[in-house]
Design a protein around this motif. Sequence first.
Motif, PDB file in Angstrom:
ATOM      1  N   ALA A   1       3.513  -9.464  -3.946  1.00 22.80           N
ATOM      2  CA  ALA A   1       2.144  -9.866  -4.266  1.00 22.80           C
ATOM      3  C   ALA A   1       1.218  -9.459  -3.129  1.00 22.80           C
ATOM      4  CB  ALA A   1       2.081 -11.375  -4.482  1.00 22.80           C
ATOM      5  N   VAL A   2      -0.025  -9.166  -3.461  1.00 24.01           N
ATOM      6  CA  VAL A   2      -1.025  -8.892  -2.429  1.00 24.01           C
ATOM      7  C   VAL A   2      -1.274 -10.189  -1.668  1.00 24.01           C
ATOM      8  CG1 VAL A   2      -3.402  -8.201  -1.993  1.00 24.01           C
ATOM      9  CG2 VAL A   2      -2.094  -7.069  -3.801  1.00 24.01           C
TER      10      VAL A   2
ATOM     11  N   ASP B   1      -3.473  -7.791 -13.664  1.00 26.72           N
ATOM     12  CA  ASP B   1      -4.519  -6.803 -13.900  1.00 26.72           C
ATOM     13  C   ASP B   1      -4.386  -5.696 -12.846  1.00 26.72           C
ATOM     14  OD1 ASP B   1      -6.831  -5.300 -14.105  1.00 26.72           O
ATOM     15  OD2 ASP B   1      -8.101  -7.024 -14.594  1.00 26.72           O
ATOM     16  N   ALA B   2      -3.937  -4.480 -13.264  1.00 21.45           N
ATOM     17  CA  ALA B   2      -3.655  -3.397 -12.317  1.00 21.45           C
ATOM     18  C   ALA B   2      -4.893  -3.000 -11.536  1.00 21.45           C
ATOM     19  CB  ALA B   2      -3.077  -2.193 -13.065  1.00 21.45           C
ATOM     20  N   ALA B   3      -6.036  -2.869 -12.242  1.00 18.75           N
ATOM     21  CA  ALA B   3      -7.256  -2.458 -11.550  1.00 18.75           C
ATOM     22  C   ALA B   3      -7.708  -3.518 -10.555  1.00 18.75           C
ATOM     23  CB  ALA B   3      -8.358  -2.170 -12.572  1.00 18.75           C
TER      24      ALA B   3
ATOM     25  N   ALA C   1       0.821  -1.209   0.000  1.00 20.98           N
ATOM     26  CA  ALA C   1       0.000   0.000   0.000  1.00 20.98           C
ATOM     27  C   ALA C   1       0.854   1.258   0.000  1.00 20.98           C
ATOM     28  CB  ALA C   1      -0.923  -0.016   1.219  1.00 20.98           C
ATOM     29  N   LEU C   2       1.950   1.255   0.761  1.00 18.56           N
ATOM     30  CA  LEU C   2       2.796   2.440   0.827  1.00 18.56           C
ATOM     31  C   LEU C   2       3.520   2.706  -0.484  1.00 18.56           C
ATOM     32  CD1 LEU C   2       4.290   1.982   4.410  1.00 18.56           C
ATOM     33  CD2 LEU C   2       2.691   3.748   3.674  1.00 18.56           C
ATOM     34  N   LEU C   3       3.974   1.652  -1.150  1.00 16.17           N
ATOM     35  CA  LEU C   3       4.685   1.814  -2.418  1.00 16.17           C
ATOM     36  C   LEU C   3       3.727   2.016  -3.595  1.00 16.17           C
ATOM     37  CD1 LEU C   3       7.509  -0.849  -2.045  1.00 16.17           C
ATOM     38  CD2 LEU C   3       7.736   1.623  -1.906  1.00 16.17           C
ATOM     39  N   GLY C   4       2.510   1.503  -3.434  1.00 17.89           N
ATOM     40  CA  GLY C   4       1.542   1.560  -4.529  1.00 17.89           C
ATOM     41  C   GLY C   4       1.460   0.223  -5.240  1.00 17.89           C
ATOM     42  N   THR C   5       0.258  -0.140  -5.650  1.00 15.28           N
ATOM     43  CA  THR C   5       0.078  -1.462  -6.270  1.00 15.28           C
ATOM     44  C   THR C   5       0.845  -1.608  -7.571  1.00 15.28           C
ATOM     45  OG1 THR C   5      -1.953  -0.622  -7.293  1.00 15.28           O
ATOM     46  CG2 THR C   5      -2.180  -1.825  -5.210  1.00 15.28           C
TER      47      THR C   5
END
Length: 530
Positions: free
Chosen positions: A37-38, A51-53, A27-31
């Motif tokens: 990986a999440v 898929d970025a979205a 979250a801090l760095l950005g997806t």
Amino acid sequence: MLPEHAPDQVESSWHPTADWQRLLRVALLGTQQSPDAVPAVPGLPTAPETDAAAREKQLLLTAGGLSLIRKAGYQPAPAPSATPEQLPAETQVPLGPSGGRLLHLLLEGQYPDLLPDFLTTLANHSRRVPSQLLVRLLDYVHSRPALHPLAAAVLGQRGAWLAAQHPNWQAVLATTGPAPHAATWETGTLRQRVRYLEALRRTNAEQAREQLAAVLPQEPAKNQASLLASLQEGLSAADAPLLEWYLVSKSKEVRQTVQPLVACLPDSALVGRVWQRAEPLIRLRKTLTATKLVVELPPDAWDKSWLADGVEQHDSRFQGDRATLLGQLLALLPPQRWANYWQLPPAAILNAAAATEWGALLFNGWAEATILHHASTWALALLTWWAELPRKHPFSLPLAGLAQQLSTDQLTKLVLPLLDSAPEFGPEVRWLPLLQLIPGPWSEPLTRRVVEALRQALNQPERLHRIHYAASQLLEHMARVVPATHYELCAQPLQPLLQDVPYLHNSLARLLNTLHFRQQLTDALHEAPA
């Protein structure tokens, strides 16, 4: 959206704390920028990482699910515990019948001061507590944290298994069991979190420091002080920025926790700043016949800038507004720095300081610094100066703290000549306070010399009313530090006096009975098991 499984149904091998930390990094760095990986939460749907979205939506969904699980207080299920029949073979031999009987007496409250040493000696001899005494031992030590590591070392496999089954006993294993899990940092008690941090310091000091720095601003002052104190484990120069930040904390408890740690850092910047303040205030003047110290108090009154240099506005160790400032400066500086700067041994510096009007301030400041920096050379010089005779009004010094910087042998060599120069026992003799600070085991010459001084004093009935309190205190100390092998050295001259010293009958009997009991404890270590 909630996970399909309730928190208590989540896989026992899954640990949400580690995933929460990873989620924060993403979250801090950005997806789109984070390579991680999440995290996947059991029960939540997953999305393709390409898929970025979808990856951003997955991050928010995971954050909500993990937050709910953490708020629910989820704890990973422990691994199934072995039964007593499945435990590894014992590696320690149990105490024999006599040893078990003696240990039972200790746990019943007889000679309680002897239990810590006996447990330590048991472990050193690879002996363990008999099974029938495990419950009594665990009940006795669970409310005495200082005994936890000593007891854990002699429980054996069955005792460790037993301690793990009872919530009141599990803390006994805390200092010897595996390192706490990472989840402890998020959900544990303050004591558990401190232990986790200390364990992490031993394996990854940088990670421990980063985790500590991240949580400290949200912690109450009491927690801050306890957590910062854990930096004493593996203290290094890398800890300086974090510690220096809290030198000016609003909490005095936090500041006083941090000050000694910063002062003891290698090449401490704090020590350099303190030296710049203190060095101009104490000047050495040498003449052909004497060495003198000229002392000036700090010219400026205290303001908040002093906090950054570890100096409080008030300090109960020192009296006077500006004298307090100088005393604290001295207490933070390694005392050997003065000796190196002036090219004088500590004894010469102390003699020069005693001749000034600020002698008490200098002595107490240097004594506090000696204890902080474990300066054994200065400890010996200070105690030697204090013990010299005659001196009508010596400055009071923290004798116990200074004595702890010396070995038993060093203290013995200091006290024995004092005993020879003033052999008559009494509450006023200069060697008595030092003698009562010598830890065990005493040497045979020391035991013999002290017993002789006591025997001579107790053979003078007209003096008993004046010396009985000092003698009883000394006899109590001797019961703890005189080796059991010296029983005959004590019994032969002192036992005949039992009926002649009503004031001291109980203290004398306790000394002899304790030495005899300790001798039995020693013999029990070599007894065959039941």
